[in-house]
Motif scaffolding. Structure first.
Motif, mmCIF file in Angstrom:
data_model
loop_
_atom_site.group_PDB
_atom_site.id
_atom_site.type_symbol
_atom_site.label_atom_id
_atom_site.label_comp_id
_atom_site.label_asym_id
_atom_site.label_seq_id
_atom_site.Cartn_x
_atom_site.Cartn_y
_atom_site.Cartn_z
ATOM 1 N N ARG A 225 -10.982 6.331 10.881
ATOM 2 C CA ARG A 225 -11.890 5.209 10.995
ATOM 3 C C ARG A 225 -12.785 5.399 12.218
ATOM 4 O O ARG A 225 -12.303 5.724 13.304
ATOM 5 C CB ARG A 225 -11.091 3.908 11.105
ATOM 6 C CG ARG A 225 -11.905 2.658 10.975
ATOM 7 C CD ARG A 225 -11.001 1.449 10.888
ATOM 8 N NE ARG A 225 -10.129 1.497 9.710
ATOM 9 C CZ ARG A 225 -9.341 0.499 9.338
ATOM 10 N NH1 ARG A 225 -9.305 -0.619 10.051
ATOM 11 N NH2 ARG A 225 -8.589 0.613 8.257
ATOM 12 N N TYR B 276 -15.227 -1.868 7.490
ATOM 13 C CA TYR B 276 -14.327 -2.893 7.985
ATOM 14 C C TYR B 276 -14.977 -3.655 9.138
ATOM 15 O O TYR B 276 -15.588 -3.042 10.012
ATOM 16 C CB TYR B 276 -13.035 -2.269 8.504
ATOM 17 C CG TYR B 276 -12.245 -1.514 7.468
ATOM 18 C CD1 TYR B 276 -12.502 -0.178 7.221
ATOM 19 C CD2 TYR B 276 -11.231 -2.140 6.752
ATOM 20 C CE1 TYR B 276 -11.776 0.529 6.270
ATOM 21 C CE2 TYR B 276 -10.499 -1.453 5.801
ATOM 22 C CZ TYR B 276 -10.779 -0.116 5.564
ATOM 23 O OH TYR B 276 -10.054 0.573 4.634
ATOM 24 N N GLY C 189 -11.717 -4.724 4.242
ATOM 25 C CA GLY C 189 -12.666 -3.670 3.949
ATOM 26 C C GLY C 189 -13.473 -3.924 2.689
ATOM 27 O O GLY C 189 -13.030 -4.630 1.776
#
Length: 126
Positions: free
Chosen positions: A45, A95, A119
């Protein structure tokens, strides 16, 4: 605590635009610095953008600077991510994240944030 729900993802052609929204509920929204992150399959991420509690300070990853705009409406408890000139490399799950803060701070690490949404998927086709 705060609960975060993202929306607005979808399939778009390269060069197109999407606007993501993240609706918050719980503690006063204006207490939180908000961020957007994204995660592509098989990758970690990564940070996309953040905005301070009042919206006066924003910060972007170099990869999206000039194409994406983060904003917030504290009256609607919502943060937005306007994404323009999308390319295939922008394909990822996006997200939103929240961190209760007192001072303005540039928060760009996943570990900086305490609350996360589930998300929303963005897929850019060539």
């Amino acid at each position: 605590q705060v609960q975060l729900v993202e929306s607005g993802g979808g399939l778009v052609q390269a060069g197109g635009s999407l606007r993501l929204s993240c609706a918050a509920s719980g503690r006063p929204f204006s207490s939180y610095t908000m961020g957007w992150f994204r995660q592509a399959p098989g990758r970690e991420r990564v940070f996309v953008a953040m905005i301070s509690r009042t919206g006066g300070t924003t910060y972007y990853a170099d990869s999206v600077k000039g194409r994406f705009t983060i904003s917030r409406d504290n009256a609607k408890n919502t943060v937005y991510l306007q994404m323009n000139t999308l390319n295939v490399e922008d394909t990822a799950a996006y997200y939103c994240a929240a961190k209760a803060t007192v001072r303005v701070a540039t928060l760009s690490r996943s570990s900086d944030y305490d609350y996360w949404g589930q998300g929303t998927q963005v897929t850019v086709s060539s």
